[in-house]
Design a protein around this motif. Structure first.
Motif, PDB file in Angstrom:
ATOM      1  N   GLY A   1       0.818  -1.212   0.000  1.00 19.42           N
ATOM      2  CA  GLY A   1       0.000   0.000   0.000  1.00 19.42           C
ATOM      3  C   GLY A   1       0.846   1.253   0.000  1.00 19.42           C
ATOM      4  O   GLY A   1       0.450   2.286  -0.557  1.00 19.42           O
ATOM      5  N   ALA A   2       2.043   1.177   0.597  1.00 20.65           N
ATOM      6  CA  ALA A   2       2.934   2.340   0.632  1.00 20.65           C
ATOM      7  C   ALA A   2       3.452   2.708  -0.754  1.00 20.65           C
ATOM      8  O   ALA A   2       3.818   3.859  -0.988  1.00 20.65           O
ATOM      9  N   THR A   3       3.471   1.748  -1.673  1.00 15.11           N
ATOM     10  CA  THR A   3       3.960   2.043  -3.024  1.00 15.11           C
ATOM     11  C   THR A   3       2.851   2.527  -3.961  1.00 15.11           C
ATOM     12  O   THR A   3       3.138   3.073  -5.021  1.00 15.11           O
ATOM     13  N   HIS A   4       1.608   2.344  -3.560  1.00 15.12           N
ATOM     14  CA  HIS A   4       0.503   2.733  -4.436  1.00 15.12           C
ATOM     15  C   HIS A   4       0.420   4.241  -4.684  1.00 15.12           C
ATOM     16  O   HIS A   4       0.058   4.665  -5.792  1.00 15.12           O
ATOM     17  N   PRO A   5       0.737   5.105  -3.691  1.00 13.14           N
ATOM     18  CA  PRO A   5       0.775   6.536  -4.007  1.00 13.14           C
ATOM     19  C   PRO A   5       1.802   6.857  -5.102  1.00 13.14           C
ATOM     20  O   PRO A   5       1.592   7.784  -5.898  1.00 13.14           O
ATOM     21  N   ALA A   6       2.887   6.097  -5.148  1.00 12.96           N
ATOM     22  CA  ALA A   6       3.884   6.297  -6.197  1.00 12.96           C
ATOM     23  C   ALA A   6       3.307   5.934  -7.564  1.00 12.96           C
ATOM     24  O   ALA A   6       3.558   6.622  -8.557  1.00 12.96           O
ATOM     25  N   ILE A   7       2.515   4.878  -7.610  1.00 14.42           N
ATOM     26  CA  ILE A   7       1.892   4.477  -8.874  1.00 14.42           C
ATOM     27  C   ILE A   7       0.858   5.507  -9.303  1.00 14.42           C
ATOM     28  O   ILE A   7       0.769   5.866 -10.486  1.00 14.42           O
ATOM     29  N   HIS A   8       0.076   6.008  -8.351  1.00 24.25           N
ATOM     30  CA  HIS A   8      -0.881   7.080  -8.665  1.00 24.25           C
ATOM     31  C   HIS A   8      -0.136   8.292  -9.236  1.00 24.25           C
ATOM     32  O   HIS A   8      -0.607   8.924 -10.190  1.00 24.25           O
ATOM     33  N   TYR A   9       0.995   8.600  -8.653  1.00 29.87           N
ATOM     34  CA  TYR A   9       1.801   9.730  -9.126  1.00 29.87           C
ATOM     35  C   TYR A   9       2.243   9.516 -10.568  1.00 29.87           C
ATOM     36  O   TYR A   9       2.115  10.419 -11.411  1.00 29.87           O
ATOM     37  N   VAL A  10       2.759   8.336 -10.864  1.00 27.09           N
ATOM     38  CA  VAL A  10       3.232   8.044 -12.223  1.00 27.09           C
ATOM     39  C   VAL A  10       2.078   8.110 -13.218  1.00 27.09           C
ATOM     40  O   VAL A  10       2.225   8.632 -14.336  1.00 27.09           O
ATOM     41  N   LEU A  11       0.918   7.606 -12.828  1.00 26.63           N
ATOM     42  CA  LEU A  11      -0.251   7.668 -13.716  1.00 26.63           C
ATOM     43  C   LEU A  11      -0.639   9.113 -14.001  1.00 26.63           C
ATOM     44  O   LEU A  11      -0.969   9.471 -15.140  1.00 26.63           O
ATOM     45  N   SER A  12      -0.599   9.950 -12.976  1.00 27.21           N
ATOM     46  CA  SER A  12      -0.941  11.369 -13.157  1.00 27.21           C
ATOM     47  C   SER A  12       0.078  12.067 -14.049  1.00 27.21           C
ATOM     48  O   SER A  12      -0.281  12.844 -14.937  1.00 27.21           O
ATOM     49  N   GLN A  13       1.358  11.776 -13.822  1.00 29.67           N
ATOM     50  CA  GLN A  13       2.407  12.390 -14.628  1.00 29.67           C
ATOM     51  C   GLN A  13       2.331  11.947 -16.078  1.00 29.67           C
ATOM     52  O   GLN A  13       2.573  12.743 -16.998  1.00 29.67           O
TER      53      GLN A  13
END
Length: 282
Positions: free
Chosen positions: A251-263
């Motif tokens: 779950g701690a890595t999911h914000p990073a994935i959300h970030y990459v999707l947004s970028q």
């Protein structure tokens, strides 16, 4: 410049995971004696070290060693959770947690799992990128690195299952639910009554793990739904297999994935707007 929100979310969730891990181990303090499951295993795994440095061996074999190890982990994790935007703590705290987890793997190797390995990746990534002077660049690199690592972890796990006869036959989930360590009586009774559930879960796990990279090319709603599915997947593992720390680690890595999707979408939009200008250029 303040750290980005995805970076803060990653550090908070990851530190919660290492804090819970430390408390779980400290609650088993009766097993800290030499040779027990959570006691030092230096003489078994590092006999040369034990023979060459007897004083070091005595220190590592004492009950004070695991208390110090996990107590420090809990303290650093708590500090990170409270001050996730502190840059010196990002570097020093991440490095400290990485060293502590390396020591645990070397001298107390039992009780480790994939959650610990992923936490180690997060610690090293956040600490090393914290050295970059431009904090925006540091967070960008950290988020992209964690998104890539998580994607590779899912795919690797899915491929291993995809070549396993037990998983392909659909018996894997039913087999796990029968075990005492990772099973669940409720789930076992249900799967025994309806074997098709085990087959569906076994194949479904392979599909969502192997197909995870698709999240970066799917439309935004579908990508978000896919990531939510993975979170539910981890919550289910925590509930029925008792691997609760996987929820916090992945779950701690999911914000990073959300970030990459947004970028990715921002970059795509920028490229679309720039295309007409490039076409008119001489």
């Amino acid at each position: 410049m303040a750290p980005s929100r995805p970076s803060i979310a990653v550090r908070r969730l990851a530190s919660a995971g290492t804090f819970v891990a430390a408390l779980e181990t400290l609650s088993q303090h009766k097993r800290f004696v030499k040779g027990d499951l959570l006691g030092s295993q230096v003489e078994s795994f590092h006999p040369r070290l034990a023979q060459r440095f007897p004083r070091v061996n005595r220190a590592l074999a004492s009950r004070a060693f695991p208390y110090t190890l996990y107590g420090t982990q809990a303290a650093v994790s708590a500090a990170t959770f409270l001050w996730p935007g502190n840059r010196p703590l990002r570097i020093a705290g991440g490095l400290t947690l990485a060293v502590l987890q390396s020591a645990q793997s070397a001298f107390i190797p039992f009780g480790r799992d994939g959650a610990d390995q992923l936490q180690q990746v997060i610690n090293v990534t956040m600490a090393s990128t914290g050295l970059i002077r431009d904090l925006e660049q540091a967070d960008d690199l950290a988020m992209r690195t964690l998104a890539l690592e998580t994607s590779l972890s899912y795919v690797a796990s899915g491929v291993v299952k995809a070549v396993s006869p037990v998983w392909l036959k659909g018996d894997a989930v039913a087999g796990v639910m029968r075990t005492k360590s990772y099973g669940d009586p409720r789930a076992h009774r249900l799967i025994t009554r309806y074997p098709v559930i085990s087959t569906a879960l076994s194949w479904g796990t392979i599909v969502i793990e192997c197909g995870f990279p698709l999240i970066y090319v799917l439309p935004k709603p579908a990508a978000r739904a896919y990531l939510a599915t993975m979170l539910v997947f981890h919550v289910g593992i925590g509930e029925f297999m008792g691997l609760n720390r996987f929820v916090l680690a992945f779950g701690a890595t999911h914000p990073a994935i959300h970030y990459v999707l947004s970028q990715r979408r921002r970059e795509s939009t920028a490229a679309t707007r720039l295309a007409p200008c490039l076409a008119l250029a001489p």
